[in-house]
Motif scaffolding. Structure first.
Motif, PDB file in Angstrom:
ATOM      1  N   PRO A 230       0.828  -1.207   0.000  1.00  0.00           N
ATOM      2  CA  PRO A 230       0.000   0.000   0.000  1.00  0.00           C
ATOM      3  C   PRO A 230       0.864   1.259   0.000  1.00  0.00           C
ATOM      4  O   PRO A 230       1.951   1.290   0.580  1.00  0.00           O
ATOM      5  CB  PRO A 230      -0.792  -0.121   1.307  1.00  0.00           C
ATOM      6  CG  PRO A 230      -0.831  -1.588   1.579  1.00  0.00           C
ATOM      7  CD  PRO A 230       0.473  -2.133   1.097  1.00  0.00           C
ATOM      8  N   GLY A 231       0.368   2.290  -0.673  1.00  0.00           N
ATOM      9  CA  GLY A 231       1.121   3.528  -0.792  1.00  0.00           C
ATOM     10  C   GLY A 231       1.871   3.635  -2.101  1.00  0.00           C
ATOM     11  O   GLY A 231       2.248   4.731  -2.515  1.00  0.00           O
ATOM     12  N   ARG A 232       2.081   2.509  -2.764  1.00  0.00           N
ATOM     13  CA  ARG A 232       2.725   2.525  -4.079  1.00  0.00           C
ATOM     14  C   ARG A 232       1.651   2.673  -5.152  1.00  0.00           C
ATOM     15  O   ARG A 232       0.518   2.204  -5.004  1.00  0.00           O
ATOM     16  CB  ARG A 232       3.519   1.232  -4.298  1.00  0.00           C
ATOM     17  CG  ARG A 232       4.557   0.963  -3.220  1.00  0.00           C
ATOM     18  CD  ARG A 232       5.730   1.919  -3.315  1.00  0.00           C
ATOM     19  NE  ARG A 232       6.542   1.642  -4.487  1.00  0.00           N
ATOM     20  CZ  ARG A 232       7.537   0.756  -4.498  1.00  0.00           C
ATOM     21  NH1 ARG A 232       7.838   0.072  -3.389  1.00  0.00           N
ATOM     22  NH2 ARG A 232       8.242   0.563  -5.597  1.00  0.00           N
ATOM     23  N   VAL A 233       2.001   3.335  -6.260  1.00  0.00           N
ATOM     24  CA  VAL A 233       1.005   3.645  -7.274  1.00  0.00           C
ATOM     25  C   VAL A 233       0.405   2.376  -7.869  1.00  0.00           C
ATOM     26  O   VAL A 233      -0.801   2.316  -8.142  1.00  0.00           O
ATOM     27  CB  VAL A 233       1.620   4.525  -8.386  1.00  0.00           C
ATOM     28  CG1 VAL A 233       0.593   4.804  -9.476  1.00  0.00           C
ATOM     29  CG2 VAL A 233       2.121   5.834  -7.804  1.00  0.00           C
ATOM     30  N   CYS A 234       1.225   1.342  -8.086  1.00  0.00           N
ATOM     31  CA  CYS A 234       0.709   0.092  -8.653  1.00  0.00           C
ATOM     32  C   CYS A 234      -0.379  -0.514  -7.755  1.00  0.00           C
ATOM     33  O   CYS A 234      -1.391  -1.029  -8.240  1.00  0.00           O
ATOM     34  CB  CYS A 234       1.840  -0.914  -8.839  1.00  0.00           C
ATOM     35  SG  CYS A 234       2.977  -0.516 -10.185  1.00  0.00           S
ATOM     36  N   HIS A 235      -0.172  -0.445  -6.453  1.00  0.00           N
ATOM     37  CA  HIS A 235      -1.144  -0.988  -5.501  1.00  0.00           C
ATOM     38  C   HIS A 235      -2.441  -0.185  -5.570  1.00  0.00           C
ATOM     39  O   HIS A 235      -3.539  -0.763  -5.636  1.00  0.00           O
ATOM     40  CB  HIS A 235      -0.556  -0.931  -4.090  1.00  0.00           C
ATOM     41  CG  HIS A 235      -1.419  -1.585  -3.057  1.00  0.00           C
ATOM     42  ND1 HIS A 235      -1.173  -2.852  -2.568  1.00  0.00           N
ATOM     43  CD2 HIS A 235      -2.552  -1.173  -2.423  1.00  0.00           C
ATOM     44  CE1 HIS A 235      -2.094  -3.168  -1.685  1.00  0.00           C
ATOM     45  NE2 HIS A 235      -2.938  -2.163  -1.574  1.00  0.00           N
ATOM     46  N   GLU A 236      -2.316   1.137  -5.572  1.00  0.00           N
ATOM     47  CA  GLU A 236      -3.506   1.974  -5.598  1.00  0.00           C
ATOM     48  C   GLU A 236      -4.263   1.817  -6.918  1.00  0.00           C
ATOM     49  O   GLU A 236      -5.494   1.843  -6.947  1.00  0.00           O
ATOM     50  CB  GLU A 236      -3.117   3.442  -5.379  1.00  0.00           C
ATOM     51  CG  GLU A 236      -2.393   3.699  -4.054  1.00  0.00           C
ATOM     52  CD  GLU A 236      -3.149   3.148  -2.863  1.00  0.00           C
ATOM     53  OE1 GLU A 236      -4.380   3.347  -2.797  1.00  0.00           O
ATOM     54  OE2 GLU A 236      -2.512   2.511  -1.999  1.00  0.00           O
ATOM     55  N   TRP A 237      -3.506   1.657  -8.011  1.00  0.00           N
ATOM     56  CA  TRP A 237      -4.155   1.450  -9.307  1.00  0.00           C
ATOM     57  C   TRP A 237      -4.969   0.159  -9.287  1.00  0.00           C
ATOM     58  O   TRP A 237      -6.110   0.132  -9.767  1.00  0.00           O
ATOM     59  CB  TRP A 237      -3.112   1.372 -10.426  1.00  0.00           C
ATOM     60  CG  TRP A 237      -3.735   1.156 -11.774  1.00  0.00           C
ATOM     61  CD1 TRP A 237      -4.134   2.111 -12.657  1.00  0.00           C
ATOM     62  CD2 TRP A 237      -4.072  -0.102 -12.375  1.00  0.00           C
ATOM     63  NE1 TRP A 237      -4.690   1.534 -13.769  1.00  0.00           N
ATOM     64  CE2 TRP A 237      -4.670   0.174 -13.630  1.00  0.00           C
ATOM     65  CE3 TRP A 237      -3.925  -1.427 -11.987  1.00  0.00           C
ATOM     66  CZ2 TRP A 237      -5.117  -0.838 -14.483  1.00  0.00           C
ATOM     67  CZ3 TRP A 237      -4.372  -2.442 -12.833  1.00  0.00           C
ATOM     68  CH2 TRP A 237      -4.958  -2.138 -14.072  1.00  0.00           C
ATOM     69  N   LEU A 238      -4.406  -0.900  -8.744  1.00  0.00           N
ATOM     70  CA  LEU A 238      -5.107  -2.188  -8.708  1.00  0.00           C
ATOM     71  C   LEU A 238      -6.397  -2.082  -7.904  1.00  0.00           C
ATOM     72  O   LEU A 238      -7.473  -2.513  -8.362  1.00  0.00           O
ATOM     73  CB  LEU A 238      -4.200  -3.266  -8.111  1.00  0.00           C
ATOM     74  CG  LEU A 238      -4.810  -4.667  -8.003  1.00  0.00           C
ATOM     75  CD1 LEU A 238      -5.062  -5.246  -9.381  1.00  0.00           C
ATOM     76  CD2 LEU A 238      -3.890  -5.589  -7.195  1.00  0.00           C
ATOM     77  N   LEU A 239      -6.314  -1.494  -6.706  1.00  0.00           N
ATOM     78  CA  LEU A 239      -7.502  -1.377  -5.875  1.00  0.00           C
ATOM     79  C   LEU A 239      -8.571  -0.534  -6.554  1.00  0.00           C
ATOM     80  O   LEU A 239      -9.745  -0.928  -6.615  1.00  0.00           O
ATOM     81  CB  LEU A 239      -7.135  -0.769  -4.517  1.00  0.00           C
ATOM     82  CG  LEU A 239      -6.844  -1.761  -3.374  1.00  0.00           C
ATOM     83  CD1 LEU A 239      -5.673  -2.671  -3.732  1.00  0.00           C
ATOM     84  CD2 LEU A 239      -6.561  -1.019  -2.072  1.00  0.00           C
TER      85      LEU A 239
END
Length: 307
Positions: free
Chosen positions: A202-211
């Motif tokens: 969490p906090g990384r752009v890839c993680h936020e994009w996925l969610l």
């Protein structure tokens, strides 16, 4: 008379937060930076650094001195730019910050090219988290940064920082061999529900994009494994432990057992070169930006449609 190199050391501690990080950025040892600041304290008869836990903090007097140091370093930088501009050839030291996949997948070829064509140019790379690099450019900690943004996280530049587009990095879906998506020409985002995911924390752009993407499509993602480095994510997919979405830049060849599948629509991140206003006149910086653009896309980031 205040010594400019000692002021530069204090300024670096202010920007980077610790003596060790400042030393790394300046190419010195921690002991050398500490000695520079100790001499500056004796010259000014002022306490500049105070112990705080395992680190240090700048005193109020130090912050005032850092503000003056920033102005002086800016004047020196302007003089250096004007001299190099008169010579008309890239030369001198150029500090570059880049996020990990750009440092791995783009910068080696760029730096090698510059070294061959411009031997008087001393370009030096530091791998820096992308959320820090913009501020480091603005504060004069580095001359040039390679940064990126996504549609969900647009790049915001502070006053005094300019940019040029390097290129667009395609992100694709990686699945284990034999997965239900493995034979498809593409996968729509609406079809991604019910999968086990490996992803950055969490906090990384890839993680936020996925969610955000899956929730917009009506799915709640099940993230079962998290890792910072893309090679680790690929290894987890190869072991059959989940699927992931990662950019192509710096990813390297896929191991046996991993299949790349395009997403429809494909997520894209854009890469930028960033520098302080005025520094763009410097031949070393202008040539480095041109070389970054000329080397885009690197061979491993060129997308070949699934067969």
């Amino acid at each position: 008379m205040l010594d400019l190199q000692r002021l530069r050391a204090l300024h670096a501690v202010s920007v980077h937060g610790t003596v060790g990080a400042a030393a790394s950025a300046l190419g010195y040892t921690s002991s050398a930076v500490s000695q520079q600041i100790a001499k500056l304290e004796r010259e000014t008869r002022t306490v500049l650094l105070e112990r705080e836990g395992r680190g240090v903090r700048l005193t109020a007097e130090a912050h005032q001195l850092v503000s003056v140091a920033a102005e002086l370093l800016g004047l020196v930088e302007r003089a250096e730019v004007e001299l190099e501009e008169r010579r008309g050839k890239p030369s001198g030291r150029l500090s570059i910050a880049a996020f990990s996949s750009a440092a791995r997948g783009l910068l080696p070829g760029v730096l090698a090219d510059l070294a061959v064509r411009h031997p008087a140019l001393d370009a030096r790379l530091s791998e820096i988290d992308p959320h820090l690099s913009v501020d480091m450019v603005a504060k004069g900690a580095v001359d040039l940064a390679v940064a990126h943004d996504w549609d969900i996280a647009p790049l915001t530049l502070p006053s005094g920082v300019e940019q040029a587009v390097i290129g667009e990095d395609l992100c694709t879906l990686l699945v284990p061999e034999g997965h239900r998506f493995a034979g498809r020409p593409s996968v729509r985002r609406e079809d991604l529900g019910g999968e086990r995911w490996v992803c950055q924390p969490p906090g990384r752009v890839c993680h936020e994009w996925l969610l955000r993407t899956l929730r917009t499509a009506g799915h709640e993602p099940e993230v079962v494994h998290q890792a910072d480095e893309n090679p680790t994510l690929v290894a987890l997919v190869a072991a059959g432990l989940g699927i992931c979405v990662i950019p192509r830049l710096g990813r390297g060849p896929l191991p046996a057992g991993v299949v790349e599948v395009p997403l429809d629509p494909a997520p894209v991140r854009r890469l930028y070169a960033l520098w302080r206003t005025g520094l763009g006149r410097r031949p070393a910086l202008a040539e480095t930006v041109r070389t970054l653009q000329a080397h885009w896309p690197p061979p491993q980031s060129i997308h070949h449609p699934a067969r």
